[in-house]
Structures are given as structure tokens and as C-alpha cells.
Scaffold this active site. Structure first.
Site, PDB file in Angstrom:
ATOM      1  N   HIS A   2       0.841  -1.201   0.000  1.00 18.04           N
ATOM      2  CA  HIS A   2       0.000   0.000   0.000  1.00 18.04           C
ATOM      3  C   HIS A   2       0.873   1.246   0.000  1.00 18.04           C
ATOM      4  CE1 HIS A   2      -4.076   1.762   0.658  1.00 18.04           C
ATOM      5  NE2 HIS A   2      -3.311   2.832   0.891  1.00 18.04           N
ATOM      6  N   CYS A   3       1.004   1.860  -1.155  1.00 16.23           N
ATOM      7  CA  CYS A   3       1.741   3.112  -1.279  1.00 16.23           C
ATOM      8  C   CYS A   3       1.142   3.907  -2.429  1.00 16.23           C
ATOM      9  CB  CYS A   3       3.234   2.858  -1.501  1.00 16.23           C
ATOM     10  SG  CYS A   3       3.616   1.752  -2.885  1.00 16.23           S
ATOM     11  N   HIS A   4       1.527   5.177  -2.499  1.00 13.18           N
ATOM     12  CA  HIS A   4       0.946   6.087  -3.491  1.00 13.18           C
ATOM     13  C   HIS A   4       2.042   6.812  -4.251  1.00 13.18           C
ATOM     14  CE1 HIS A   4      -2.987   5.676  -1.495  1.00 13.18           C
ATOM     15  NE2 HIS A   4      -2.352   5.864  -0.357  1.00 13.18           N
ATOM     16  N   ARG A  23     -10.500   0.348  -5.973  1.00 13.19           N
ATOM     17  CA  ARG A  23     -10.687   0.830  -4.611  1.00 13.19           C
ATOM     18  C   ARG A  23     -12.037   1.522  -4.468  1.00 13.19           C
ATOM     19  NH1 ARG A  23      -7.026   5.045  -0.922  1.00 13.19           N
ATOM     20  NH2 ARG A  23      -6.971   3.726   0.933  1.00 13.19           N
ATOM     21  N   HIS A  29      -5.859  -0.545   5.998  1.00 14.85           N
ATOM     22  CA  HIS A  29      -5.447   0.151   7.219  1.00 14.85           C
ATOM     23  C   HIS A  29      -6.133  -0.343   8.494  1.00 14.85           C
ATOM     24  CE1 HIS A  29      -3.437   2.561   4.357  1.00 14.85           C
ATOM     25  NE2 HIS A  29      -4.339   3.490   4.169  1.00 14.85           N
ATOM     26  N   ASP A  52       2.047   2.908   3.323  1.00 13.72           N
ATOM     27  CA  ASP A  52       1.100   4.006   3.168  1.00 13.72           C
ATOM     28  C   ASP A  52       1.821   5.302   2.769  1.00 13.72           C
ATOM     29  OD1 ASP A  52      -1.426   5.194   3.079  1.00 13.72           O
ATOM     30  OD2 ASP A  52      -1.391   5.758   5.190  1.00 13.72           O
ATOM     31  N   ASN A  69      -3.249  13.067   4.496  1.00 18.88           N
ATOM     32  CA  ASN A  69      -4.445  13.119   5.350  1.00 18.88           C
ATOM     33  C   ASN A  69      -4.181  12.541   6.736  1.00 18.88           C
ATOM     34  OD1 ASN A  69      -6.287  14.340   3.476  1.00 18.88           O
ATOM     35  ND2 ASN A  69      -6.367  12.386   2.383  1.00 18.88           N
TER      36      ASN A  69
END
Length: 306
Positions: free
Chosen positions: A35-37, A128, A185, A252, A257
Site C-alpha cells: 500500500h503506497c501512493h 478501490r 489500514h 502508506d 491526510n
């Protein structure tokens, strides 16, 4: 329209940790950040006009440098609502992965089947659904069914981003989805409810179906104690012990946010020694489960990447 080339980041989008420590733990070969962006750069990949936040640029080169520093070989890159359903930034990131990257898309009524097939060829293996109000209004059943129709036959997973109380609220919906389901998460549960709270009871029941996976990422988001996030780490460890073959983990990065400073990603990796102290469970969490869930190529030989 806001000029994203000069727009300041929104509140809740701090810069990544300036000097993450090099992890002490040695991860198994082929370990995956599930999970990364990737964000921007906005001059090349503009942010969506209707976005609810503006991140700092965190391009693919920055993510690659972090993964090299942390000892991570694979990644699942999740399309952010800041880029909306314009997947050019995700496609660009996936293109240099040589099979080491998979993607999670944001599909809506503007997406065509041809676009979905292009995403699949590039390595996308999930879509998602955001239920959190700071990102968008919760999707209706009609919207979800539209997405399911668009991805039909591709074997994609449904990745759900929701808060703890919504696990029980949406349990029937989750059970009805005709695909693998991944919950992000730690389901953002309220730790104060304890192990017997409704969210965790519902989450364990969903895991027991065999079709639901949980990302034990975001300990910094769930913790009420701050680093080293002992309360959330204990929760993650309990879930890994409960169902080691249905857990995934991610950084993450770059941590948008959030309140306060971004966590040290090296610390997050080192916490895996507590989250999955059994070497067999650690390999499942970091290597085998991502391969199965996101359809990575299986290594030709132990310890060898394809």
C-alpha cells in the site's frame, strides 16, 4: 481552477519523514509494500479539479528511492482520489516496474472497458472503494455494481477504505461482493473498543469467510499513543496471528491526510518484527500473500525475483 503547479499542500499533507532510518530487520527477498501512493509531479500529472486535498508531489522516483532504502522489492501502488480516475500517473509508475509493481485503480462512470483492459495489461489487479467522507461520499450499490461490471472476468480484488464502525454496517455488502475483498489500514478501527468491540468482531467474521484480506498498514493512523504505536502494533500482531494467510502490509507512503508529522518509514518496517514475529508469518505477510492477492509472478527460485 486551482493551479496545482503552485498550490500549497492541504492541511494534513505533511512532507514525508526527512531521514527515515535504515531498518534493522532483514526482510525476506521479494518483500512487498502492498500500500503506497505516487503523486504527480503536478506539472506532468495534474491533480483532479474536484479533489478534497492537495498533496505534495511524491513522484515514482521518490518512492523507488524509499523502497531501495527500506529493502522492499515489490509494491502495490494505489491510485489516490487526488488524481481521481485519471490513471496516467499510475500507468507511468507501473510501466517501469518490470513485473515488480501492481496497481489499484479508481473506477467510476466515466471509465470505459477499454481503459480497464489497458489498466489490467499495465498491472492493475484491484479497484478501490472509498467510504470515508474526507475523500468522497460513500459509493451506492448502483455505483459498485457498475464497477463490478466493468472489471468482470479480470479477477480483480475490491479494496475497501472504511472506518471501524462501517465494518459491521457494510458486512452484508462485503459478503455479497463476487471477488476477493481487501480492507485497508486495519479497517481504521477504534482501538478503545477493544478486541470484543463490534468492528473487530465483524472483521474477524469476514476474515473467516476466506475471501477477505486485511492490510495491517496504517498503525500510525490507528494508534492513540504515538510512535512506536504500541497499541496499534498489538492489534496488527493479533490479526496476523489470527489469520496469517489473509494479511498484507504496506507503508502508506507518503502519508497524506494525517495529523502531525509523517511517520518514520524505517520504524514502520522495524515494527514488523513485532507484528509478525514468526518467520513463517513474516514471509506470508510480505511475500506469499501479495503474490496470491495481487497476482504477482511467482519467483523462479527461492529468493529470486522474476
Amino acid at each position: 481552477m486551482t493551479d496545482t503547479r503552485t498550490a500549497a499542500p492541504s492541511s494534513g499533507c505533511p512532507p514525508p519523514h526527512p531521514a527515515p532510518r535504515r531498518p534493522r530487520i532483514v526482510l525476506p527477498p521479494g518483500s512487498c509494500d502492498a500500500h503506497c501512493h505516487v503523486f504527480g509531479p503536478a506539472t506532468v500529472f495534474p491533480y483532479a479539479p474536484g479533489r478534497t486535498f492537495t498533496p505534495l508531489d511524491a513522484p515514482k522516483e521518490q518512492l523507488a528511492a524509499l523502497h531501495s532504502h527500506l529493502g522492499l522489492d515489490r509494491a502495490v501502488i494505489v491510485q489516490s482520489s487526488a488524481h481521481g480516475s485519471d490513471h496516467r500517473v499510475l500507468l507511468d509508475a507501473l510501466s517501469g516496474g518490470e513485473g515488480r509493481f501492481r496497481g489499484v485503480a479508481l473506477i467510476d462512470e466515466t471509465t470505459t472497458r477499454a481503459e480497464v483492459e489497458e489498466l489490467h495489461r499495465a498491472g492493475v489487479r484491484a479497484f478501490r472503494l472509498n467510504f470515508l467522507p474526507h475523500l468522497r461520499s460513500a459509493p451506492s450499490r448502483e455505483e459498485i455494481d457498475l464497477v463490478l461490471e466493468l472489471v468482470d472476468g479480470l479477477g480483480w480484488a475490491a479494496e475497501l477504505h472504511l472506518s471501524g464502525r462501517e465494518v459491521a454496517d457494510h458486512a452484508s455488502l462485503i459478503r455479497s461482493l463476487p471477488c476477493r475483498v481487501v480492507i485497508d489500514h486495519l479497517a481504521r478501527v477504534e482501538i478503545a473498543e477493544g478486541a470484543g468491540g463490534p468492528a473487530l468482531r465483524s472483521l474477524r467474521a469476514l476474515i473467516d469467510t476466506g475471501d477477505v484480506w486485511v492490510k495491517v498498514s496504517g498503525v500510525d493512523r490507528v494508534s492513540r499513543q504515538g510512535p512506536p504505536y504500541a497499541d496499534a502494533v498489538a492489534l496488527a500482531a493479533a490479526l496476523v496471528a489470527y489469520a496469517p494467510d489473509r494479511m498484507l502490509w504496506g507503508t502508506d507512503y507518503p502519508h497524506v491526510n494525517i495529523q502531525g508529522d509523517a511517520p518514520d518509514d524505517g520504524l514502520l518496517v522495524d515494527l514488523l518484527a513485532e507484528i509478525a514475529p514468526d518467520p513463517g508469518h513474516l514471509r506470508l505477510l510480505m511475500v506469499d500473500n501479495p503474490i496470491e492477492c495481487f497476482d504477482f509472478s511467482v519467483p523462479h527460485h527461492p529468493g529470486e525475483l522474476p
